[in-house]
Structure formats: structure tokens, C-alpha cells
Design an enzyme around this catalytic site. Structure first.
Site, mmCIF file in Angstrom:
data_model
loop_
_atom_site.group_PDB
_atom_site.id
_atom_site.type_symbol
_atom_site.label_atom_id
_atom_site.label_comp_id
_atom_site.label_asym_id
_atom_site.label_seq_id
_atom_site.Cartn_x
_atom_site.Cartn_y
_atom_site.Cartn_z
ATOM 1 N N LYS A 195 0.993 -1.279 -0.084
ATOM 2 C CA LYS A 195 0.263 0.232 -0.158
ATOM 3 C C LYS A 195 0.748 0.991 -0.141
ATOM 4 O O LYS A 195 0.206 2.414 -0.642
ATOM 5 C CB LYS A 195 -1.142 -0.090 1.283
ATOM 6 C CG LYS A 195 -1.995 -1.082 1.604
ATOM 7 C CD LYS A 195 -2.947 -0.739 2.034
ATOM 8 C CE LYS A 195 -4.467 -1.483 2.337
ATOM 9 N NZ LYS A 195 -4.929 -1.870 3.856
ATOM 10 N N ASP A 255 -9.753 2.082 2.683
ATOM 11 C CA ASP A 255 -10.201 1.997 4.053
ATOM 12 C C ASP A 255 -11.060 3.009 4.556
ATOM 13 O O ASP A 255 -11.978 2.618 5.288
ATOM 14 C CB ASP A 255 -8.913 1.670 4.313
ATOM 15 C CG ASP A 255 -8.182 0.436 3.999
ATOM 16 O OD1 ASP A 255 -8.910 -0.437 2.885
ATOM 17 O OD2 ASP A 255 -7.320 -0.048 4.034
ATOM 18 N N GLY A 301 -1.911 3.000 12.434
ATOM 19 C CA GLY A 301 -0.997 2.700 11.602
ATOM 20 C C GLY A 301 -1.913 2.821 10.107
ATOM 21 O O GLY A 301 -2.931 4.161 9.989
ATOM 22 N N GLY A 302 -1.886 1.967 9.253
ATOM 23 C CA GLY A 302 -2.043 2.379 8.557
ATOM 24 C C GLY A 302 -4.141 2.609 8.625
ATOM 25 O O GLY A 302 -4.285 3.707 7.587
ATOM 26 N N ASN A 359 -2.037 7.466 21.348
ATOM 27 C CA ASN A 359 -1.404 6.125 19.994
ATOM 28 C C ASN A 359 -0.541 6.633 21.908
ATOM 29 O O ASN A 359 -0.229 7.044 22.171
ATOM 30 C CB ASN A 359 -0.396 6.517 19.190
ATOM 31 C CG ASN A 359 -1.311 6.739 17.899
ATOM 32 O OD1 ASN A 359 -1.330 5.804 17.791
ATOM 33 N ND2 ASN A 359 -1.749 7.960 17.409
ATOM 34 N N ARG A 360 0.537 5.346 21.634
ATOM 35 C CA ARG A 360 1.529 4.964 22.468
ATOM 36 C C ARG A 360 3.055 5.691 22.431
ATOM 37 O O ARG A 360 3.044 6.237 20.890
ATOM 38 C CB ARG A 360 1.861 3.658 22.761
ATOM 39 C CG ARG A 360 2.193 2.975 22.295
ATOM 40 C CD ARG A 360 3.098 1.249 22.305
ATOM 41 N NE ARG A 360 2.933 1.166 20.809
ATOM 42 C CZ ARG A 360 3.473 -0.487 20.583
ATOM 43 N NH1 ARG A 360 2.704 -1.336 21.735
ATOM 44 N NH2 ARG A 360 3.128 -1.684 19.829
HETATM 45 P P1 NAP Z 1 -0.283 -1.106 11.479
HETATM 46 O O1 NAP Z 1 -0.237 0.039 10.440
HETATM 47 O O2 NAP Z 1 0.317 -2.207 11.800
HETATM 48 O O3 NAP Z 1 -0.524 -0.311 12.710
HETATM 49 C C1 NAP Z 1 -1.095 -0.547 14.713
HETATM 50 C C2 NAP Z 1 -0.762 0.172 15.312
HETATM 51 O O4 NAP Z 1 -1.414 -0.411 16.212
HETATM 52 C C3 NAP Z 1 -0.119 1.031 15.634
HETATM 53 O O5 NAP Z 1 -0.190 2.406 15.614
HETATM 54 C C4 NAP Z 1 0.515 0.348 16.913
HETATM 55 O O6 NAP Z 1 1.141 1.288 17.378
HETATM 56 C C5 NAP Z 1 -0.686 0.302 17.122
HETATM 57 N N1 NAP Z 1 -0.880 -0.538 18.650
HETATM 58 C C6 NAP Z 1 -0.275 -1.870 18.924
HETATM 59 N N2 NAP Z 1 0.301 -2.395 19.172
HETATM 60 C C7 NAP Z 1 0.087 -1.494 20.391
HETATM 61 C C8 NAP Z 1 -0.331 -2.018 21.982
HETATM 62 N N3 NAP Z 1 0.084 -2.356 22.783
HETATM 63 N N4 NAP Z 1 -0.508 -0.072 22.119
HETATM 64 C C9 NAP Z 1 -1.186 1.043 21.779
HETATM 65 N N5 NAP Z 1 -1.395 0.788 20.653
HETATM 66 C C10 NAP Z 1 -0.361 -0.490 19.451
HETATM 67 O O7 NAP Z 1 -2.079 -1.915 11.477
HETATM 68 P P2 NAP Z 1 -2.716 -1.587 10.885
HETATM 69 O O8 NAP Z 1 -2.959 -1.589 9.442
HETATM 70 O O9 NAP Z 1 -3.292 -0.105 10.935
HETATM 71 O O10 NAP Z 1 -4.010 -2.423 10.939
HETATM 72 C C11 NAP Z 1 -4.666 -2.664 12.616
HETATM 73 C C12 NAP Z 1 -5.967 -3.473 12.841
HETATM 74 O O11 NAP Z 1 -7.336 -3.291 11.874
HETATM 75 C C13 NAP Z 1 -5.217 -4.917 12.352
HETATM 76 O O12 NAP Z 1 -5.866 -5.667 13.989
HETATM 77 C C14 NAP Z 1 -6.258 -5.359 11.443
HETATM 78 O O13 NAP Z 1 -5.954 -6.326 11.127
HETATM 79 C C15 NAP Z 1 -7.275 -4.483 11.442
HETATM 80 N N6 NAP Z 1 -7.703 -3.709 9.713
HETATM 81 C C16 NAP Z 1 -9.170 -4.066 9.589
HETATM 82 C C17 NAP Z 1 -9.489 -3.657 8.372
HETATM 83 C C18 NAP Z 1 -11.174 -3.569 7.998
HETATM 84 O O14 NAP Z 1 -11.169 -3.396 6.833
HETATM 85 N N7 NAP Z 1 -12.332 -4.097 8.994
HETATM 86 C C19 NAP Z 1 -8.992 -2.892 7.589
HETATM 87 C C20 NAP Z 1 -7.619 -2.990 7.890
HETATM 88 C C21 NAP Z 1 -6.981 -3.696 8.765
HETATM 89 P P3 NAP Z 1 3.362 1.756 17.316
HETATM 90 O O15 NAP Z 1 3.445 1.958 16.066
HETATM 91 O O16 NAP Z 1 3.228 2.140 18.468
HETATM 92 O O17 NAP Z 1 3.011 0.557 17.215
#
Ligand code: NAP
Length: 290
Positions: free
Chosen positions: A74, A110, A136-137, A158-159
Site C-alpha cells: 500500500k 479503507d 497505523g495504516g 497512540n503510545r
Molecule cells: P498497523 O499499520 O500495523 O498499525 C497498528 C497500530 O496499532 C500502530 O499504530 C501501533 O502502534 C498500534 N499498536 C499496536 N500494538 C499496540 C499496543 N500494545 N498499544 C498501543 N498501540 C498499539 O496495522 P493496521 O494495518 O493499521 O491494522 C490495524 C488493525 O486493523 C489490525 O487488526 C487489522 O487486521 C485491522 N484492519 C481491519 C480492516 C477492516 O477492513 N476491517 C482494514 C485494515 C486493518 P506502534 O506504532 O506504537 O506499534
């Protein structure tokens, strides 16, 4: 397509990424093409990011109609596109590309997917105050589209670290370019977190906390952080009810999960590929039973 036959006119669409075999997208798109009698097909291509440029260059030559991308493609595709939509440009990532006369035009569906899922659940975001967990994304896409679609205010929670720093830049950008008021909260500052959730209409979890197999994790400490007027939405869909959602239901909050965000981001990509609205009801019934 008049039948199940692929013809000399069939337009190719698909998904690029690795892994992709588990994706629900081929079923959703191919069923919609069939229902609307459109001569398109949707395939999955397990392509390593190192080959993304070669593959998308070949797609131009082959006159492929369009394609979706999963992480980490992406962000890479953002750099390879000829043109990028306003939302995708603010997000810095794209998940849908269409081809027009050899030009690759990139979008991010998204955020729209989330907004439509919220409206479908009965909670439109316009005029609302949103508390958004994650940076995140997915969180960025939701923040950008919510700001563009007239949410009143968003707090990015966020942390400290990379996500917090990115959120700081995003808040500056959204405050400058939209009418939405965007501010920041440290997830580990419990007093500030409680105040921010108290002042919000919708709490969104866009972190992976609570996702299978880590179903016991939860982004907020306990139910005292919630109030019954708060809509709690998790973009996780496996499990269908996360620990956060269970806690929210017990506190009397309406909840919805990420299943329909997945559906509506696909529906928006389908509209970009074909110019037609995806027939939502039968696709929901076949692939998105909650
Ligand atoms: P990502 O880019 O890896 O981002 C994850 C985010 O969560 C980061 O900001 C990370 O912060 C934070 N995070 C992770 N562990 C944490 C903790 N223990 N405490 C505080 N913050 C924490 O992932 P993403 O693509 O955005 O996806 C996030 C979630 O959404 C996933 O579960 C994914 O499956 C879901 N999702 C769903 C859809 C849908 O269509 N329903 C679409 C996209 C994603 P750090 O940078 O500090 O690690």
C-alpha cells in the site's frame, strides 16, 4: 459476463500482495460481477513487494482494469502511481488502483469503507467527536476520511514512538486542510485517555489489540473508561466480538465490528473498477454474515 465463460473482452482486476490466498475479495467481486452481468474477473496474485514495479508496469501494458493491494504494497504503490486521490495523498498509502489510458490512478478505500460501515450500523460520523486508537495504516485512513467527511473532532490516541510522531504530523495536516479539529492523546496517560473518551461520541479501535490469537488483549484498561452514550467500534473482525466490544456491551454501549468495513472498502473499489454500485445485500448474505 453473459455466462461463467471468460471471453476475449473480459477485463482483469485483482489483488496484489503476499500472502493473498486467504482473501475474501475474489469471492465478493466475482459474485458481484456475475450478479450485475459485468464482463470482469478478479484474481489473487501472490507477489513479493520487490516485484511490485515490474508487475504494475506489466499491468499497464496488459491494459488491466484495476487492482487492490495489501500491506506492505500500500505504501510502495503510493510512490509508483501516476496520480493519487486527495484522501490517499493525505493517508500516504493506497489500496486500489485503476488504469486509464496507461495511467495508474490510486485511491484509498479503507477510510470510506469504515465511514460506510458506521452509517450502515446506524452511526453516521458527520458532526461526531471521535476517539481513535492506533496510528497505523487503517487508523490513518479512518482519520483522514472522517476529517474529510465532516467529523467534528478526532483525538488520535497512540503510545509514544513512531505512531505518536506520525499522528502529530497528521493532526497538523488535517487541522490545516480540513474543518475537523484533530488533537492527540497518549494511550498510557490514563487521566487524559479517560477525559478524551468521556468527551467522545464514537470510540474506534484501529490497533491489533484483541485480534485472534491475542483475544485477551484490549486497548483500554477497564469499563470505567466507557459511558453508555458512547458507540464502540472495533475494526477487527476476527473474533467477531473482541474483548473491547464485550466490555462495551456490558457497559451498555452500542458496538459494531470490522466486518462491514471490509465489505464497504471492497464495494468502493468495485465502483472504481466498474462504475457500478456493488449489490450489497446478496454479498452480505453470502460472505459477511455476522
Ligand atoms: P498497523 O499499520 O500495523 O498499525 C497498528 C497500530 O496499532 C500502530 O499504530 C501501533 O502502534 C498500534 N499498536 C499496536 N500494538 C499496540 C499496543 N500494545 N498499544 C498501543 N498501540 C498499539 O496495522 P493496521 O494495518 O493499521 O491494522 C490495524 C488493525 O486493523 C489490525 O487488526 C487489522 O487486521 C485491522 N484492519 C481491519 C480492516 C477492516 O477492513 N476491517 C482494514 C485494515 C486493518 P506502534 O506504532 O506504537 O506499534
Amino acid at each position: 459476463m453473459k455466462s461463467n465463460l471468460i471471453t476475449g473482452h473480459t477485463r482483469l482486476t485483482g489483488l496484489l500482495g503476499s500472502p493473498v490466498a486467504h482473501s475474501i475479495s475474489p469471492m465478493m467481486h466475482n459474485m458481484a460481477f456475475k450478479l450485475l452481468n459485468l464482463d470482469y474477473v478478479y484474481m489473487c496474485f501472490d507477489v513479493d513487494t520487490t516485484h511490485l514495479k515490474e508487475v504494475t508496469d506489466a499491468f499497464r501494458i496488459m491494459n488491466v482494469r484495476g487492482f487492490n493491494l495489501t500491506m506492505p504494497d500500500k505504501t510502495k504503490m503510493f510512490e509508483l502511481a501516476d496520480e493519487v486521490s486527495k484522501a490517499a495523498s493525505l493517508i500516504g498509502a493506497v489500496n486500489t488502483v485503476i488504469q486509464e489510458n496507461g495511467r495508474l490512478i490510486a485511491y484509498n478505500t479503507d477510510g470510506t469503507g469504515y465511514i460506510k460501515a458506521a452509517a450502515d450500523a446506524g452511526y453516521p460520523i458527520d458532526g461526531k467527536r471521535i476517539a481513535l486508537l492506533g496510528g497505523g495504516g487503517a487508523a490513518t485512513a479512518i482519520a483522514v476520511q472522517s476529517a474529510l467527511d465532516k467529523a467534528a473532532a478526532i483525538t488520535l490516541i497512540n503510545r509514544s514512538g513512531k505512531s505518536f510522531d506520525r499522528a502529530e504530523l497528521l493532526s497538523e495536516q488535517l487541522n490545516k486542510e480540513t474543518t475537523c479539529h484533530v488533537d492527540l492523546c497518549d494511550i498510557n496517560d490514563e487521566v487524559a485517555l479517560k477525559q478524551c473518551i468521556e468527551a467522545s461520541d464514537i470510540l474506534i479501535n484501529a490497533t491489533p489489540l484483541g485480534m485472534s490469537p491475542n483475544e485477551d488483549s484490549c486497548p483500554i484498561p477497564n469499563a470505567s473508561f466507557l459511558h453508555p452514550d458512547l458507540v464502540v467500534s472495533d475494526i477487527i473482525y476476527n473474533p467477531k466480538t473482541t474483548k473491547l466490544m464485550k466490555m462495551a456491551k456490558e457497559a451498555g454501549c452500542p458496538t459494531f465490528n470490522g466486518l462491514y468495513m471490509l465489505l464497504y472498502q471492497g464495494a468502493e473499489a468495485f465502483r472504481l473498477f466498474t462504475g457500478h454500485d456493488m449489490p450489497i445485500a446478496p454479498i452480505k448474505e453470502a460472505w459477511f454474515k455476522s
